[in-house]
Design an enzyme around this catalytic site. Structure first.
Site, PDB file in Angstrom:
ATOM      1  N   LYS A  11       0.726  47.553  62.230  1.00 58.57           N
ATOM      2  CA  LYS A  11      -0.608  48.068  61.887  1.00 58.57           C
ATOM      3  C   LYS A  11      -0.721  48.402  60.387  1.00 58.57           C
ATOM      4  CE  LYS A  11      -1.665  49.933  66.514  1.00 58.57           C
ATOM      5  NZ  LYS A  11      -2.133  51.132  67.253  1.00 58.57           N
ATOM      6  N   TYR A  51      -9.792  45.622  71.077  1.00 57.65           N
ATOM      7  CA  TYR A  51      -9.642  46.935  71.705  1.00 57.65           C
ATOM      8  C   TYR A  51     -10.798  47.251  72.668  1.00 57.65           C
ATOM      9  CZ  TYR A  51      -5.525  48.499  69.081  1.00 57.65           C
ATOM     10  OH  TYR A  51      -4.249  48.660  68.597  1.00 57.65           O
ATOM     11  N   PHE A  59     -12.270  57.721  70.548  1.00 56.04           N
ATOM     12  CA  PHE A  59     -11.609  57.283  69.311  1.00 56.04           C
ATOM     13  C   PHE A  59     -11.865  55.811  68.987  1.00 56.04           C
ATOM     14  CE2 PHE A  59      -8.409  57.005  72.767  1.00 56.04           C
ATOM     15  CZ  PHE A  59      -8.086  55.661  72.706  1.00 56.04           C
ATOM     16  N   ARG A  87       7.914  48.060  74.135  1.00 53.01           N
ATOM     17  CA  ARG A  87       7.309  49.395  74.296  1.00 53.01           C
ATOM     18  C   ARG A  87       8.357  50.490  74.086  1.00 53.01           C
ATOM     19  NH1 ARG A  87       1.650  49.811  74.722  1.00 53.01           N
ATOM     20  NH2 ARG A  87       2.158  51.865  75.540  1.00 53.01           N
ATOM     21  N   THR A  93       2.701  56.708  72.205  1.00 49.01           N
ATOM     22  CA  THR A  93       1.502  56.528  71.376  1.00 49.01           C
ATOM     23  C   THR A  93       1.398  57.600  70.291  1.00 49.01           C
ATOM     24  OG1 THR A  93       0.419  55.678  73.370  1.00 49.01           O
ATOM     25  CG2 THR A  93      -1.013  56.242  71.504  1.00 49.01           C
ATOM     26  N   ARG A 104       7.622  54.497  66.105  1.00 48.98           N
ATOM     27  CA  ARG A 104       6.553  55.468  65.870  1.00 48.98           C
ATOM     28  C   ARG A 104       7.093  56.810  65.405  1.00 48.98           C
ATOM     29  NH1 ARG A 104       2.794  53.425  70.939  1.00 48.98           N
ATOM     30  NH2 ARG A 104       1.287  52.229  69.714  1.00 48.98           N
ATOM     31  N   ASN A 114      -0.477  54.621  64.093  1.00 43.29           N
ATOM     32  CA  ASN A 114       0.844  54.750  64.720  1.00 43.29           C
ATOM     33  C   ASN A 114       1.698  53.483  64.611  1.00 43.29           C
ATOM     34  OD1 ASN A 114      -0.584  53.243  66.545  1.00 43.29           O
ATOM     35  ND2 ASN A 114      -0.305  54.613  68.292  1.00 43.29           N
ATOM     36  N   HIS A 117       1.405  48.015  67.575  1.00 42.64           N
ATOM     37  CA  HIS A 117       0.797  47.775  68.877  1.00 42.64           C
ATOM     38  C   HIS A 117       1.765  46.923  69.681  1.00 42.64           C
ATOM     39  CE1 HIS A 117      -1.993  46.450  72.014  1.00 42.64           C
ATOM     40  NE2 HIS A 117      -1.423  45.271  71.856  1.00 42.64           N
ATOM     41  N   GLU A 128      -3.543  38.815  74.974  1.00 41.13           N
ATOM     42  CA  GLU A 128      -3.450  39.228  73.567  1.00 41.13           C
ATOM     43  C   GLU A 128      -2.818  38.141  72.703  1.00 41.13           C
ATOM     44  OE1 GLU A 128      -3.276  44.022  74.556  1.00 41.13           O
ATOM     45  OE2 GLU A 128      -1.506  43.056  73.705  1.00 41.13           O
TER      46      GLU A 128
HETATM   47  P1  ADP Z   1      -0.688  52.304  72.985  1.00 42.21           P
HETATM   48  O1  ADP Z   1      -0.944  51.654  71.638  1.00 42.21           O
HETATM   49  O2  ADP Z   1       0.531  53.186  72.947  1.00 42.21           O
HETATM   50  O3  ADP Z   1      -0.682  51.325  74.120  1.00 42.21           O
HETATM   51  P2  ADP Z   1      -3.355  53.119  73.880  1.00 42.21           P
HETATM   52  O4  ADP Z   1      -3.485  51.745  74.459  1.00 42.21           O
HETATM   53  O5  ADP Z   1      -3.617  54.276  74.769  1.00 42.21           O
HETATM   54  O6  ADP Z   1      -1.895  53.339  73.227  1.00 42.21           O
HETATM   55  O7  ADP Z   1      -4.327  53.255  72.629  1.00 42.21           O
HETATM   56  C1  ADP Z   1      -4.520  52.185  71.740  1.00 42.21           C
HETATM   57  C2  ADP Z   1      -4.477  52.720  70.336  1.00 42.21           C
HETATM   58  O8  ADP Z   1      -5.573  53.606  70.143  1.00 42.21           O
HETATM   59  C3  ADP Z   1      -3.256  53.568  69.982  1.00 42.21           C
HETATM   60  O9  ADP Z   1      -2.125  52.822  69.639  1.00 42.21           O
HETATM   61  C4  ADP Z   1      -3.780  54.389  68.809  1.00 42.21           C
HETATM   62  O10 ADP Z   1      -3.803  53.621  67.609  1.00 42.21           O
HETATM   63  C5  ADP Z   1      -5.215  54.666  69.267  1.00 42.21           C
HETATM   64  N1  ADP Z   1      -5.327  55.938  69.999  1.00 42.21           N
HETATM   65  C6  ADP Z   1      -4.907  56.210  71.254  1.00 42.21           C
HETATM   66  N2  ADP Z   1      -5.173  57.473  71.614  1.00 42.21           N
HETATM   67  C7  ADP Z   1      -5.810  58.028  70.554  1.00 42.21           C
HETATM   68  C8  ADP Z   1      -6.366  59.321  70.281  1.00 42.21           C
HETATM   69  N3  ADP Z   1      -6.322  60.302  71.198  1.00 42.21           N
HETATM   70  N4  ADP Z   1      -6.933  59.526  69.066  1.00 42.21           N
HETATM   71  C9  ADP Z   1      -6.999  58.551  68.133  1.00 42.21           C
HETATM   72  N5  ADP Z   1      -6.491  57.301  68.328  1.00 42.21           N
HETATM   73  C10 ADP Z   1      -5.906  57.043  69.514  1.00 42.21           C
HETATM   74 MG    MG Z   2      -2.242  50.139  74.845  1.00 42.24          MG
END
Ligand code: ADP
Ligand code: MG
Length: 142
Positions: A11, A51, A59, A87, A93, A104, A114, A117, A128
């Site tokens: 990212k 997304y 968010f 993962r 996350t 992370r 973070n 992805h 994806e």
């Molecule tokens: P992951 O990337 O761990 O699979 P998610 O699919 O839940 O997590 O979320 C996608 C992305 O959205 C996260 O990697 C992060 O960049 C962002 N994100 C998730 N939760 C939050 C939050 N509470 N506030 C801001 N950004 C968030």
């Molecule tokens: Mg995810």
């Protein structure tokens, strides 16, 4: 255990920190191989579509803006149990909750910025990968 392919993004925060190589090294050290890789600057439309599953989340708009805020590296990783392995290497996350030694925990700025992805299941990995790569972009590393 089956050989899988999974989709990964380095990212904008991690690209800006110049740690692309350090992140890829972690995947390689865990036995994953890069079979496709490209640096791109995402458009707002692309980020929004990628997304879309999070469209209703508070968010979502900030996340899409963040993903377009600088270049990212999109890549496909291959190896045994690649989806879950990726993962694990990424960590939780929220970097504050991510296990020690994960990408992370070591590089991420915040729950939004973070660093990486990773696809979360075989069906999302397939979708994806196809979102960013065509079949001929994927190289055989056998
Ligand atoms: P992951 O990337 O761990 O699979 P998610 O699919 O839940 O997590 O979320 C996608 C992305 O959205 C996260 O990697 C992060 O960049 C962002 N994100 C998730 N939760 C939050 C939050 N509470 N506030 C801001 N950004 C968030
Ligand atoms: Mg995810």
């Amino acid at each position: 255990m089956a050989i899988e392919r999974t989709f990964s993004i380095i990212k904008p925060d991690a690209v800006a920190k110049n740690v692309i190589g350090q992140i890829v090294a972690r995947f390689e050290q865990a036995g994953l191989r890069v079979v496709a890789s490209r640096m791109i600057q995402m458009s707002r439309e692309q980020a929004g579509q990628f997304y879309a599953v999070h469209k209703e989340r508070p968010f979502y708009n900030d996340l899409c803006a963040y993903m377009c805020s600088g270049p990212v590296v999109v890549q496909v990783l291959e190896g045994e149990n690649a989806i879950a392995k990726n993962r694990d290497i990424m960590g939780a996350t929220d970097p504050k909750k991510a296990a020690k030694g994960t990408i992370r925990a070591d590089f991420a700025e915040s729950i939004e910025a973070n660093s990486v992805h990773g696809s979360d299941a075989p069906d999302t990995a397939k979708l994806e990968i196809a979102f960013f790569f065509s079949g001929s972009d994927l190289c055989s590393r056998k």
